[in-house]
Write an enzyme that holds these catalytic residues in place. Structure first.
Site, PDB file in Angstrom:
ATOM      1  N   ASP A  89       0.865  -1.185   0.000  1.00 14.96           N
ATOM      2  CA  ASP A  89       0.000   0.000   0.000  1.00 14.96           C
ATOM      3  C   ASP A  89       0.898   1.231   0.000  1.00 14.96           C
ATOM      4  O   ASP A  89       2.113   1.139   0.215  1.00 14.96           O
ATOM      5  CB  ASP A  89      -0.912  -0.011   1.239  1.00 14.96           C
ATOM      6  N   TYR A  93      -5.049   4.473   0.178  1.00 13.44           N
ATOM      7  CA  TYR A  93      -6.079   3.595  -0.389  1.00 13.44           C
ATOM      8  C   TYR A  93      -5.603   2.912  -1.671  1.00 13.44           C
ATOM      9  O   TYR A  93      -6.332   2.829  -2.652  1.00 13.44           O
ATOM     10  CB  TYR A  93      -7.378   4.357  -0.641  1.00 13.44           C
ATOM     11  N   HIS A  94      -4.370   2.389  -1.622  1.00 11.54           N
ATOM     12  CA  HIS A  94      -3.801   1.707  -2.775  1.00 11.54           C
ATOM     13  C   HIS A  94      -3.357   0.280  -2.434  1.00 11.54           C
ATOM     14  O   HIS A  94      -2.227  -0.110  -2.750  1.00 11.54           O
ATOM     15  CB  HIS A  94      -2.607   2.499  -3.318  1.00 11.54           C
ATOM     16  N   PRO A  95      -4.191  -0.535  -1.802  1.00 14.17           N
ATOM     17  CA  PRO A  95      -3.782  -1.924  -1.550  1.00 14.17           C
ATOM     18  C   PRO A  95      -3.587  -2.657  -2.868  1.00 14.17           C
ATOM     19  O   PRO A  95      -4.282  -2.398  -3.858  1.00 14.17           O
ATOM     20  CB  PRO A  95      -4.955  -2.497  -0.742  1.00 14.17           C
TER      21      PRO A  95
END
Length: 553
Positions: free
Chosen positions: A294, A468-470
């Protein structure tokens, strides 16, 4: 039990699943079923770009996942929003279009994803896109996904770019073209004033053809197998079990949380953990759910001495006027995501390409809109791009309705804090430049007293948030690597008729927001599924600072 049969079954109508439905459905003889646990995206909160924080806070559109207590953050749990509904996360994200750095994809190839180097993927980025200003050797001009720039009408946007230049960084004409490094305009997925999600860009045209069936409110609970070949999916609709069969292939496009969850629920994953939950093991794949990555970021906030920020638009009357104008004309402040200028820099000499990203915003507020400053201010969202920390997704039970366990292990690698310190100090230097002299007030956050390594570390652990970049939880690579989940053809290793196509298959996280590369993954995978020859590789060059080995800027 109701059972239907299609050529392909796609699980997830999000950023990649919508692309697949559109491209596979170009063959009129091919029948496709898309299973989506959420519902419609027909809402002003989704379609109006500036309302981006609202659907993210609605259970109707967000799975509302949350990390386990993170040891590196003092036991804090971080919100892990994932889109639920048509368009998936492209319907609740910040509408930012960043492809990543060319060297990200060359790194993918080095990590075992043969055929995914920059020269291989650039043609698919171009095929996906229509840039409002037109296409070139880097940008697309005829694709379903419309992108545009903001108007930069607020003088603070230009002040940000000028401050970057004054601090010694380059200005770049196009962060998604030849040169990502530097300060410049930021693209957004907006078309005619509306959010241009993959539901609008890809899925609706696909559904209009008549050979793509989208089933909403359909929670996939298990992949169906005959031996080691996937032949369908079992799903729940209102508590009722149904099945859909796939004549050709099943494709998981649920994203970095839901795709590994469904694989494990179906018996593909770490055998010992699955057996402990009473799940019959189809294949022991220890890499399922591992390698989770992330981006972390914090908000560097400054008071503004002039009343020119978006704070004036935060009262109910102003918001009503913005909403009315958007409803009538689809323009004005309602038609932008407000992230109109940005920056990509290197944290130190010896870093080959940018490892710090900036989103500039002429307002002091948290991303989710829950915490607003008490007056006029502006901020930069800033964070490192290539954390060395790795997390994982694990099942909490064998029930598909129960949320999985997520732990990112944020800041568990010591280098991550070193990069965070650079973020604080380099950002403070940028805001100190002459371009901000007419506007700069007091430093709201971190605060002028946060100077030492210890003070910065304490601030970061307390205030850092997920960007919010898993991603990367079903890693793509060489089939012989025991931790790889899918091969470079996106096929689940050792299983027939099953692929994963979404951001979970990234070998490593890209430099920037993830929606654009996820759409690219869908475009390229569609050719793989159809057995088509890949698009011709690009020979377009990419930028690297000539003195990167000895200079930070």
């Amino acid at each position: 039990m109701e059972t239907a049969e299609f050529d392909y079954v796609i699980v997830g109508a999000g950023s990649a699943g919508s692309v697949l439905a559109h491209r596979l459905g170009e063959d009129a003889a091919t029948r496709i079923c898309v299973l989506e646990a959420g519902g419609s995206d027909r809402s002003i909160y989704i379609q109006m770009p500036s309302a981006l924080s609202i659907p993210m806070n609605m259970a109707r559109y967000n799975w509302f996942y949350e990390s386990e207590p993170e040891p590196g953050l003092g036991g804090r749990r971080l919100h892990t929003p994932r889109g639920k509904g048509l368009g998936g996360s492209s319907s609740i994200n910040g509408l930012v279009y960043v492809r990543g750095n060319p060297f990200d994809f060359d790194r993918w190839a080095e990590e075992g994803a043969r055929g995914w180097a920059y020269r291989d993927v650039l043609p698919y980025f171009r095929r996906a896109e229509t840039r409002e200003e037109g296409g070139d050797s880097y940008r697309g001009g005829e694709g379903p996904l419309h992108t545009r720039y903001g108007g930069l009408r607020n003088p603070l946007y230009r002040a940000w770019i000028e401050a970057g230049k004054q601090a010694g960084y380059p200005e770049t004409a196009d962060i998604n073209g030849f040169q990502q490094e530097g300060f410049g305009r930021m693209d957004m997925t907006v078309h005619r004033g509306r959010r241009w999600s993959t539901a609008n860009a890809y899925l609706r045209p696909a559904m209009a053809r008549g050979n793509v069936a989208v089933k909403t409110g359909a929670l996939a609970s298990r992949i169906l197998f005959e031996g080691r070949r996937a032949v369908g999916v079992r799903y729940l609709v209102g508590g009722e079990e149904r099945e859909v069969r796939a004549r050709r292939e099943v494709v998981l496009s649920g994203g970095p949380i839901n795709s590994p969850q469904l694989l494990m629920l179906s018996g593909i994953g770490p055998a010992r953990e699955l057996a402990a939950l009473g799940i019959t093991v189809v294949r022991d794949v220890p890499g399922v759910g591992e390698n989770l990555q992330d981006h972390l970021e914090f908000y560097f906030q400054i008071e503004c001495r002039q009343k020119i920020t978006l704070y004036s638009a935060m009262n109910p009357f102003a918001k009503a006027l913005i909403g009315m104008r958007w409803l009538l004309l689809h323009d004005g402040l309602g038609a932008t995501n407000h992230f109109e200028s940005c920056g990509f820099i290197r944290s130190r000499a010896g870093v080959r390409y940018p490892d710090i990203q900036y989103h500039f915003l002429p307002l002091a507020v948290t991303y989710d809109g829950k915490s607003l400053a008490t007056g006029h201010g502006f901020q930069a969202h800033v964070g490192p791009m290539r954390s060395k920390s790795r997390g994982r997704v694990r099942l909490a039970s064998a029930d598909a309705r129960e949320k999985p366990r997520i732990r990112f292990n944020y800041l568990s690698h010591p280098d991550d804090l070193v990069e965070m310190r650079a973020c604080v100090r380099l950002t403070r230097e940028i805001f100190a430049q002459k371009a901000f002299d007419p506007y700069r007030g007091a430093e709201i956050q971190p605060g002028a007293g946060v100077q030492s390594d210890e003070a910065i570390d304490q601030f970061v652990r307390a205030k850092v948030e997920s960007a919010y970049h898993p991603s990367c939880s079903c890693r793509m690579g060489r089939a012989e690597d025991p931790m790889v989940v899918v091969d470079p053809e996106t096929r689940v290793v050792g299983i027939g008729g099953l692929r994963v196509v979404d951001s979970s298959i990234m070998p490593s996280i890209t430099t920037g927001n993830l929606n654009a590369p996820t759409i690219m993954i869908g475009e390229k995978a569609a050719d793989l599924l159809r057995g088509r020859a890949p698009l011709a590789p690009s020979n377009a060059p990419s930028y690297v600072a000539a003195d990167w080995e000895v200079r930070q800027r």
